[in-house]
Design an enzyme around this catalytic site. Structure first.
Site, short mmCIF file in Angstrom:
data_model
loop_
_atom_site.label_atom_id
_atom_site.label_comp_id
_atom_site.label_asym_id
_atom_site.label_seq_id
_atom_site.Cartn_x
_atom_site.Cartn_y
_atom_site.Cartn_z
N LYS A 120 40.88 52.67 52.80
CA LYS A 120 42.09 51.97 53.22
C LYS A 120 43.09 52.93 53.85
CE LYS A 120 45.27 50.67 50.29
NZ LYS A 120 45.99 49.98 49.19
N ASP A 138 44.72 45.68 52.26
CA ASP A 138 45.42 45.90 50.99
C ASP A 138 45.54 44.56 50.26
OD1 ASP A 138 47.33 44.52 52.42
OD2 ASP A 138 48.96 45.91 51.98
#
Length: 211
Positions: A120, A138
């Site tokens: 991420k 997220d």
């Protein structure tokens, strides 16, 4: 969700915010890397309060490494998990100095090899610092994608893969920011603000609210 509805949803998000930006304060790829590393399980507002004091003092791998873990902690102690984050940032700085000429590598494998940097974080850096069409999923993007049925998946990796598959190329660079901001301020977790949502009529969420 069909292709036409998805296209209209993305078009509205783009028209409403043609040039979206991260809410993290940064002025270089390295500052962004540090800020995103610090933002795990923390708010952007909280991270900015810390980095607004840190970066004027130290904003290069050498300068932050010179602070040491204890020195760095004095700047980031208001952020959750600051002990482990300080350790990771210091180790990452050493690797950047030793392996990458103190530059943030524009390479996913090199980024995820840095302590504290997962897929991420690497996606955020590649997208926001270097303009790659990556999508960092997220909690906000995961929620919005599943709730609206834009791109459904049981985990963040599946949602990322589905988004990359169904989002047209013209939207890929910016969709990460649109979905985060939409999840942060409109499609919030406990009670989404459907009544003030610009894509409410396109969203396929069955439990819409009126507010």
């Amino acid at each position: 969700m069909n292709k036409e509805k998805r296209l209209e949803m993305l078009t509205r998000l783009r028209d409403n915010n043609p040039k979206p930006e991260t809410e993290l304060n940064f002025s270089s790829p390295f500052e962004l890397l540090v800020a995103v590393t610090l933002s795990a399980q923390s708010t952007d507002v909280g991270v900015n309060k810390a980095t607004d004091k840190l970066f004027p003092i130290a904003n290069t791998p050498e300068a932050i490494y010179a602070l040491g873990e204890d020195g760095l902690k004095t700047y980031i102690k208001t952020i959750g998990l600051f002990n482990s984050k300080a350790s990771n940032v210091i180790k990452a700085c050493k690797m950047l100095i030793d392996l990458h000429n103190s530059e943030v590598p524009e390479n996913r494998n090199a980024l995820v090899a840095l302590p504290g940097v997962g897929r991420k974080t690497a996606n955020v850096v590649l997208n926001t610092a270097f303009g790659w069409p990556t999508i960092a999923v997220d909690t906000h993007i995961f929620r919005v994608s599943n709730r609206t049925k834009l791109a459904m998946g049981k985990n963040v990796d599946l949602v990322e893969a589905k988004l990359l598959k169904v989002i047209p190329a013209e939207f890929k660079v910016d969709v990460h920011h649109w979905l985060i901001l939409h999840g942060r301020y409109t499609c919030i977790a406990r009670k989404p603000r459907c009544g003030s949502c610009l894509i409410e009529d396109l969203c396929e969420y069955k439990e819409k609210t009126e507010s």
